[in-house]
Design an enzyme around this catalytic site. Sequence first.
Site, short mmCIF file in Angstrom:
data_model
loop_
_atom_site.label_atom_id
_atom_site.label_comp_id
_atom_site.label_asym_id
_atom_site.label_seq_id
_atom_site.Cartn_x
_atom_site.Cartn_y
_atom_site.Cartn_z
N GLU B 50 -52.61 13.98 18.41
CA GLU B 50 -52.50 14.74 17.26
C GLU B 50 -53.26 13.93 16.29
O GLU B 50 -53.35 12.72 16.03
CB GLU B 50 -50.95 14.21 16.60
CG GLU B 50 -50.72 14.91 15.26
CD GLU B 50 -49.24 14.98 14.74
OE1 GLU B 50 -48.45 14.08 15.19
OE2 GLU B 50 -49.31 15.47 13.62
N ASP B 115 -49.78 -2.85 10.39
CA ASP B 115 -50.27 -2.43 8.92
C ASP B 115 -49.66 -3.71 8.21
O ASP B 115 -48.66 -4.17 8.25
CB ASP B 115 -49.61 -1.11 8.73
CG ASP B 115 -49.95 -0.70 7.20
OD1 ASP B 115 -50.84 -1.24 6.69
OD2 ASP B 115 -49.44 0.36 6.77
N ASP B 117 -49.88 -4.67 4.14
CA ASP B 117 -50.18 -4.21 2.86
C ASP B 117 -50.07 -5.28 1.75
O ASP B 117 -48.93 -5.90 1.83
CB ASP B 117 -49.43 -3.10 2.63
CG ASP B 117 -49.89 -2.14 1.51
OD1 ASP B 117 -50.55 -1.23 1.51
OD2 ASP B 117 -49.85 -2.71 0.40
N CYS B 127 -52.78 -13.74 -8.69
CA CYS B 127 -54.04 -13.32 -9.46
C CYS B 127 -53.77 -11.71 -9.73
O CYS B 127 -54.10 -11.36 -10.74
CB CYS B 127 -54.98 -13.51 -8.55
SG CYS B 127 -54.88 -12.87 -6.90
N CYS B 128 -53.29 -10.92 -9.05
CA CYS B 128 -53.35 -9.34 -9.29
C CYS B 128 -51.79 -8.81 -8.97
O CYS B 128 -50.80 -9.70 -8.51
CB CYS B 128 -53.95 -8.68 -8.21
SG CYS B 128 -55.83 -9.39 -8.26
N SER B 166 -58.15 -1.01 4.94
CA SER B 166 -57.45 0.42 4.61
C SER B 166 -57.96 1.05 3.30
O SER B 166 -57.56 1.99 3.15
CB SER B 166 -55.93 0.03 4.45
OG SER B 166 -55.81 -0.74 3.34
N ARG B 168 -57.96 -0.02 0.37
CA ARG B 168 -57.75 -0.36 -1.03
C ARG B 168 -56.93 -1.94 -0.66
O ARG B 168 -57.73 -2.79 -1.00
CB ARG B 168 -56.42 0.31 -1.51
CG ARG B 168 -56.15 -0.02 -2.89
CD ARG B 168 -55.13 0.97 -3.77
NE ARG B 168 -56.17 1.54 -4.78
CZ ARG B 168 -55.58 2.67 -5.39
NH1 ARG B 168 -54.54 3.54 -4.90
NH2 ARG B 168 -56.39 3.19 -6.31
N GLY B 170 -55.10 -3.23 1.90
CA GLY B 170 -54.51 -3.82 3.15
C GLY B 170 -55.42 -3.70 4.21
O GLY B 170 -56.70 -3.41 4.06
ZN LIG Z 1 -56.02 -10.85 -6.59
#
Ligand SMILES: [Zn+2]
Lengths: 511, 425
Positions: B50, B115, B117, B127-128, B166, B168, B170
């Site tokens: 698929e 996976d 993330d 940090c983010c 991935s 972004r 991950g």
């Molecule tokens: Zn960061």
Amino acid sequence: MFKPSTRHNLPALTADVKINKRQSTSASSSSSSSSSRWPYRLNFYDQPPVLDITLEEFEVFAIARLRVLTHIEALSHRSLPFPQFSSAVGTYLKQHLPLSSNTARNVNVLEERRKDEIGHWVLRLAFCRSPDLRARFLRSELALFRQRFETDDAAERAAFLKSLQFDWQLVDAGEKARLETELKTCLWTSGTSKDEAFRAESWFKVPWHTVPDLVGQRRVYINGGMAYVPQSLQISLVLQAFGSRLERALELTAKNLPRLDEDERLGPVLDHLATSFLSGLGAAEYQSESDGNGTTVTADMVDDVARKHFPPCMRNLYDRLKRDHHLKHFARLQLGLFLKGIGLPLDEAVVFWRRMYGATMSDDKFNKEYKYNIRHGYGQEGKRMNYAPKSCQAILTINQPGTQDSHGCPFRHFSPDNLVIFLLSTYPQLDRSSPEMRDILDSVKTSHYHVACTRVFEVTHGLKKGQGLGPDGETVTHPNKFVDRSREMERDRMEAIKAKEGGGDEDVKMD
Amino acid sequence: MAIAVNEHADYDPSSPQVMNAFYRRLFPYRPFFLWLNQDHVPAKLYTHREFAFTLQGDVYIRYNSFHTADEFKREVLRLNPSRFEIGPQYSARPRDRKTLPAGALQPQRRELVFDIDMTDYDEIRTCCTDKKICKRCWGFIAAAVKVLDHGLRETFGFKHLLWVYSGRRGIHCWISDPAALDLTDDQRKGLVTFMEVIKGGKEQAKKVNVRGSKDEGSLHPVLKESLELLKPEFVDVCLRDQDCFRSEQGWETLLALLPTDRDVVGPLRADWKNSDKSSMAKWEQVMKLVGEMRTSNSPLFRKYERALEDIILQYSYPRIDAEVSKHRNHLLKAPFCVHPGTGRICVPVNPSLVDEFDPALVPTVGELLNELDRIPPDSGEARKADDYEHTSLKPYVDMFEKHVAAILRDSRGAKRAAKEESMDF
Ligand SMILES: [Zn+2]
Ligand code: SF4
């Protein structure tokens, strides 16, 4: 493949085992005596039976096993702790599908084993047809095998395992010593010291994916793709072997099945077995108890019985009827037959329905249109069939209600929101955020409607989870059984009270 | 002319033209086909597989399947999806599903996938937040990759692991060993449950519970091994770089994870409230306190030691999305897709160089198209080679091709062995 040859015109007495001449190839030479066909109580069902059986046996043995599997499935959805689950299965088995060990006395061990084997093979034919059926059959058979395996006589079990000739690789002394720290860490011992347990234990090395459950619980050491399974956890290996063999066999049978439809006598039987299982109810037919113990219900009593004893589906219909003074055709049929089942005689039924319709209907219309239907339901008109009250299975699967209809089973046919509203307004014992409510909704989510219904029964009768309708945790399979059991419990309670009053027991204060 | 190098068209990844150019000129169809198919002739692994496309405007089309790699390419060019996902090999061709009897379309084989993330790290990274990621918080992912890669190879014996960024924040892992393809859902569940260590939502302080019901067993040998791998990562990433216990919320979480048998927590809290110690200093302080218990009270020492081990795991062990791995029919975004938000390509990541990987340096579709624009139109070089060879996508495709070649080598070997065996008769 197993292809039963049925001799339907033989008298049912012919229960003796005969090796079918046509198919007696390699198997017959070694199984000249029937005892060597079933040397052990446990069975991996690797060899298709080549026995002549009657159509009646074909069906009877299968139904017996179906009952057991259905019961197991229902129990397993109630997430009981394993010992409780196992003992409930055990009690039920003793009654419906006993299987004794070689040492048992006064038992026809071979007949038991024959029945067990044939039942298994017939159900394979019935359940190989869809992936869903196969999966459910497999799960229940596994639970059944496990229960028997764990309760088997130790010596007999060892002999049985030996006969299977598994090629499990034994971890040798050198490797055991080298991996001492790792293996020891993975031993879950209770009581005895780890060192002692380590010395006494031996390990098998198997590909990790053959024991996914042990891997998931981190109960085995794994390295390089191999899991190290201690002898004490052998059951996992055995179950895995049983399950994967059966799974493969079922898929094979599914591919070969069309050939079987030639025998049109078997087709309907297999179909019936499969549909019974699908709705989760083992061919449960209801025999009214009302003629047995003569509890007649009059039109006047219905309201009281309804409030105290009706199952949710009937309670819903009754409440609507009371409110709207009207029910649509299928709803009338469902409630009407049910009322007949609880012991409402025809003349009382006419009174009851007339009263319920009240002023919304003229006498003329009632007599012309409705009375006929009521009498019909009691076998007094038309084909003069004495219709049986509908089982849950029938309610769940036949005549699905449309948007304007109120018949059916609330668990299956209500939207989740409406179901909650209905349950809360009907049963004060239930609370929106209680764990019981969560149980009920979870069962509904997984399509186990009768399990949800059983939970309602338990909650409204002050029973613990898993107690169900009967002594071995029976689930609801028929609305009339729900009522009967509920009324029986009330009778018992009354009698207990009477007994105490009669005995002048001063300690008990009633209020 | 020197200025022209910096002057490039602004390629927007959400523009259909940009995506079309990418699919026409850059997507590595051939290795992509071989990777999924594990053979040169289309097999069920490809034809019964698929593919799900997400079109511009978030239209989602499931149950596509293709006879050949060319057919796949044509459809991709026609639909021009913003991205696409890969599912399992089914028992029949997914595209035929409407004409199949009910229940006839069953997932059968599928790479084992993982996976990870960054969202699952939000409570510990400093940090983010949200959708952002930087080289610093990539440290968590890098640690996760090292531990998982090691475990999947050494413990479970897999060989063909493909790690893919991935696009972004991950990373995905695809395992193509035949043994992985064949795993049933139950087996996948067993493996993932074994590997999953961090569990529990926001409300639960202690998220590592891997020592049995009384929480006092030893770590499973495989987890113990992971722990040893993670200790330096914990120091580098959590203590030094992220400084996880600097803020009050940070050190309060740490204190909440310590046992309360002795009043260790009280004095620490008093001290930390009035100082601004680094995470490193705080951790050393805790270690010293626990070290002192060793002589005085051994069982208590063991208890605190276990707690410290669990804290290290909680802050550095891979946080995997277990549901993705458990079911064969879970769809996962394909490698070399373009992330619609960032425009970055989902490129393979070399696990042994994962520390050096910087998500900010992953080529975007815009950059690649600019690189293509810069090829002199009539250079003989451009004729001979595939377009991607002239772009910074090349090293990634090369890595992918090497991976695919190894898979093919093994599957050919297995086929030859099977053939020889059948000749014996
Ligand atoms: Zn960061
Ligand atoms: S499960 Fe059976 S008894 Fe219960 S509500 Fe549904 S149909 Fe009625």
